[in-house]
Design a protein around this motif. Structure first.
Motif, PDB file in Angstrom:
ATOM      1  N   GLN A   1       0.827  -1.205   0.000  1.00 24.37           N
ATOM      2  CA  GLN A   1       0.000   0.000   0.000  1.00 24.37           C
ATOM      3  C   GLN A   1       0.863   1.257   0.000  1.00 24.37           C
ATOM      4  N   MET A   2       1.941   1.263   0.785  1.00 18.18           N
ATOM      5  CA  MET A   2       2.829   2.421   0.844  1.00 18.18           C
ATOM      6  C   MET A   2       3.500   2.667  -0.504  1.00 18.18           C
ATOM      7  N   VAL A   3       3.978   1.606  -1.126  1.00 20.63           N
ATOM      8  CA  VAL A   3       4.648   1.756  -2.419  1.00 20.63           C
ATOM      9  C   VAL A   3       3.665   2.244  -3.476  1.00 20.63           C
ATOM     10  N   ARG A   4       2.488   1.656  -3.497  1.00 18.73           N
ATOM     11  CA  ARG A   4       1.483   2.074  -4.481  1.00 18.73           C
ATOM     12  C   ARG A   4       1.139   3.551  -4.339  1.00 18.73           C
ATOM     13  N   GLU A   5       0.941   4.010  -3.102  1.00 19.02           N
ATOM     14  CA  GLU A   5       0.621   5.420  -2.869  1.00 19.02           C
ATOM     15  C   GLU A   5       1.785   6.316  -3.290  1.00 19.02           C
ATOM     16  N   TYR A   6       3.009   5.899  -2.953  1.00 23.63           N
ATOM     17  CA  TYR A   6       4.148   6.749  -3.279  1.00 23.63           C
ATOM     18  C   TYR A   6       4.356   6.848  -4.790  1.00 23.63           C
ATOM     19  N   ILE A   7       4.243   5.748  -5.495  1.00 22.38           N
ATOM     20  CA  ILE A   7       4.485   5.793  -6.939  1.00 22.38           C
ATOM     21  C   ILE A   7       3.397   6.576  -7.648  1.00 22.38           C
ATOM     22  N   GLU A   8       2.172   6.502  -7.160  1.00 27.46           N
ATOM     23  CA  GLU A   8       1.120   7.349  -7.716  1.00 27.46           C
ATOM     24  C   GLU A   8       1.484   8.820  -7.541  1.00 27.46           C
ATOM     25  N   PHE A   9       1.943   9.186  -6.352  1.00 29.70           N
ATOM     26  CA  PHE A   9       2.397  10.558  -6.095  1.00 29.70           C
ATOM     27  C   PHE A   9       3.608  10.903  -6.962  1.00 29.70           C
ATOM     28  N   TYR A  10       4.573   9.987  -7.024  1.00 41.85           N
ATOM     29  CA  TYR A  10       5.812  10.228  -7.763  1.00 41.85           C
ATOM     30  C   TYR A  10       5.542  10.470  -9.246  1.00 41.85           C
ATOM     31  N   ASN A  11       4.655   9.683  -9.824  1.00 36.74           N
ATOM     32  CA  ASN A  11       4.385   9.799 -11.256  1.00 36.74           C
ATOM     33  C   ASN A  11       3.474  10.962 -11.613  1.00 36.74           C
ATOM     34  N   THR A  12       2.543  11.301 -10.743  1.00 36.91           N
ATOM     35  CA  THR A  12       1.515  12.268 -11.120  1.00 36.91           C
ATOM     36  C   THR A  12       1.639  13.637 -10.461  1.00 36.91           C
ATOM     37  N   LYS A  13       2.374  13.736  -9.329  1.00 37.84           N
ATOM     38  CA  LYS A  13       2.421  15.003  -8.602  1.00 37.84           C
ATOM     39  C   LYS A  13       3.822  15.502  -8.280  1.00 37.84           C
ATOM     40  N   ARG A  14       4.756  14.601  -8.068  1.00 33.93           N
ATOM     41  CA  ARG A  14       6.100  15.021  -7.664  1.00 33.93           C
ATOM     42  C   ARG A  14       6.823  15.672  -8.841  1.00 33.93           C
ATOM     43  N   ARG A  15       7.231  16.919  -8.677  1.00 32.26           N
ATOM     44  CA  ARG A  15       7.879  17.658  -9.761  1.00 32.26           C
ATOM     45  C   ARG A  15       9.376  17.366  -9.778  1.00 32.26           C
ATOM     46  N   HIS A  16       9.905  17.085 -10.956  1.00 32.04           N
ATOM     47  CA  HIS A  16      11.309  16.716 -11.114  1.00 32.04           C
ATOM     48  C   HIS A  16      12.059  17.840 -11.826  1.00 32.04           C
ATOM     49  N   THR A  17      13.059  18.370 -11.157  1.00 33.46           N
ATOM     50  CA  THR A  17      13.818  19.489 -11.702  1.00 33.46           C
ATOM     51  C   THR A  17      14.438  19.157 -13.055  1.00 33.46           C
ATOM     52  N   GLU A  18      14.966  17.940 -13.188  1.00 30.24           N
ATOM     53  CA  GLU A  18      15.698  17.584 -14.404  1.00 30.24           C
ATOM     54  C   GLU A  18      14.818  17.469 -15.636  1.00 30.24           C
ATOM     55  N   ILE A  19      13.508  17.368 -15.474  1.00 30.33           N
ATOM     56  CA  ILE A  19      12.622  17.288 -16.633  1.00 30.33           C
ATOM     57  C   ILE A  19      11.710  18.514 -16.725  1.00 30.33           C
ATOM     58  N   GLY A  20      12.147  19.622 -16.125  1.00 31.81           N
ATOM     59  CA  GLY A  20      11.410  20.873 -16.253  1.00 31.81           C
ATOM     60  C   GLY A  20      10.431  21.152 -15.147  1.00 31.81           C
ATOM     61  N   LYS A  21      10.646  20.567 -13.971  1.00 33.75           N
ATOM     62  CA  LYS A  21       9.809  20.796 -12.797  1.00 33.75           C
ATOM     63  C   LYS A  21       8.356  20.409 -13.045  1.00 33.75           C
ATOM     64  N   VAL A  22       8.164  19.283 -13.716  1.00 31.37           N
ATOM     65  CA  VAL A  22       6.829  18.728 -13.940  1.00 31.37           C
ATOM     66  C   VAL A  22       6.846  17.262 -13.517  1.00 31.37           C
ATOM     67  N   PRO A  23       5.678  16.656 -13.272  1.00 31.68           N
ATOM     68  CA  PRO A  23       5.629  15.229 -12.919  1.00 31.68           C
ATOM     69  C   PRO A  23       5.948  14.355 -14.134  1.00 31.68           C
ATOM     70  N   PRO A  24       6.468  13.166 -13.913  1.00 35.73           N
ATOM     71  CA  PRO A  24       6.812  12.272 -15.022  1.00 35.73           C
ATOM     72  C   PRO A  24       5.666  11.973 -15.974  1.00 35.73           C
ATOM     73  N   ASP A  25       4.457  11.751 -15.447  1.00 31.25           N
ATOM     74  CA  ASP A  25       3.330  11.433 -16.328  1.00 31.25           C
ATOM     75  C   ASP A  25       3.095  12.515 -17.372  1.00 31.25           C
TER      76      ASP A  25
END
Length: 282
Positions: A248-272
């Motif tokens: 459950q923890m991993v599923r929640e984190y990856i959902e956040f990581y892919n859809t909400k967490r902004r990544h500086t190296e790709i232009g401060k946007v989420p991976p999705d």
């Protein structure tokens, strides 16, 4: 029918349906087949947790230097033989700060490293995969993930209490079925990824095979960065109490990581945002 009852209906030796197909039909995540954490002595679990945290920051520490850290800095009294065993159990391999000058045995190097000077321009051009150790309140498990390097999207993942090749093959086949085949697949030289069965899946989809040099974990840097993120931002803050809690923890984190967490190296946007936009345009 409960999730537990559905998991019990899965047959590992089904004559026609793979584990992935059975899990889809029963509407369960294949990680549910591997939910029982592995156990070690309480001392070894404490050592492994400390080693995991320190290794993320110092991936060039081999067993001898890690033994010194545990004894001299943390006050343990353990020998290097124990730590070597735990390194192997955790799948840790120290990187080298400088290239080795000795000649590599060709038999120990399966495929060349294709990422040097490679310009990564599109989704599914390059996937990276790896396995990491996950500490828990009682015991430990392993996590396997596949990342699209261009977008940093975690395409697929699984948790298990063993690092067998069948587990890794299931994840690869499931990811290809969902997203199509990448141009290049990069991994380390672990026995799971150099197995004939795993290689056959890659070759069957005409995927170029890239492997890190031994002792060069930073060749697989993008998935290594993800491990650091999920451990520091989720796992270490609230260690999971059992396999279901971990899932459950991993599923929640990856959902956040892919859809909400902004990544500086790709232009401060989420991976999705990167992955889905460019996939639609291609």
């Amino acid at each position: 029918m409960s999730t537990t009852e559905r998991r019990q209906k899965v047959l590992r030796s089904h004559p026609r349906l793979s584990l992935v197909q059975q899990c889809k039909l029963l509407n369960i995540h294949r990680s549910g087949l591997y939910y029982r954490p592995r156990s070690e002595s309480p001392l070894n679990l404490r050592l492994m947790k400390a080693m995991d945290e320190y290794f993320l920051e110092h991936p060039y520490y081999g067993a001898e230097r890690m033994t010194d850290y545990l004894n001299l800095d943390l006050g343990y009294r353990v020998n290097v033989k124990r730590i070597r065993r735990l390194y192997k159990l955790m799948g840790l391999q120290a990187i080298y700060r400088k290239p080795r000058t000795t000649i590599r045995d060709p038999k120990s190097y399966k495929y060349p490293y294709l990422l040097k000077d490679l310009k990564i321009e599109r989704p599914d051009q390059l996937w990276q995969t790896d396995i990491t150790y996950i500490p828990m309140l009682r015991g430990f498990m392993y996590m396997n993930a596949i990342i699209d390097v261009h977008s940093r999207k975690i395409l697929n993942w699984s948790i298990s209490n063993s690092m067998d090749k069948e587990w890794c093959i299931e994840l690869l086949e499931d990811t290809i079925a969902k997203y199509g085949a990448p141009e290049i697949h990069n991994s380390d030289q672990g026995s799971q990824y150099t197995s004939t069965q795993y290689i056959d899946v890659l070759k069957g989809h005409n995927i170029q095979i890239s492997m890190d040099g031994k002792g060069r974990a930073l060749d697989n840097i993008y998935i290594e960065r993800f491990w650091k993120s999920i451990k520091y931002e989720k796992i270490y803050l609230n260690p999971p109490n059992g396999g279901l809690d971990l899932y459950q923890m991993v599923r929640e984190y990856i959902e956040f990581y892919n859809t909400k967490r902004r990544h500086t190296e790709i232009g401060k946007v989420p991976p999705d945002q990167i992955y889905n936009t460019k996939k639609m345009a291609s």
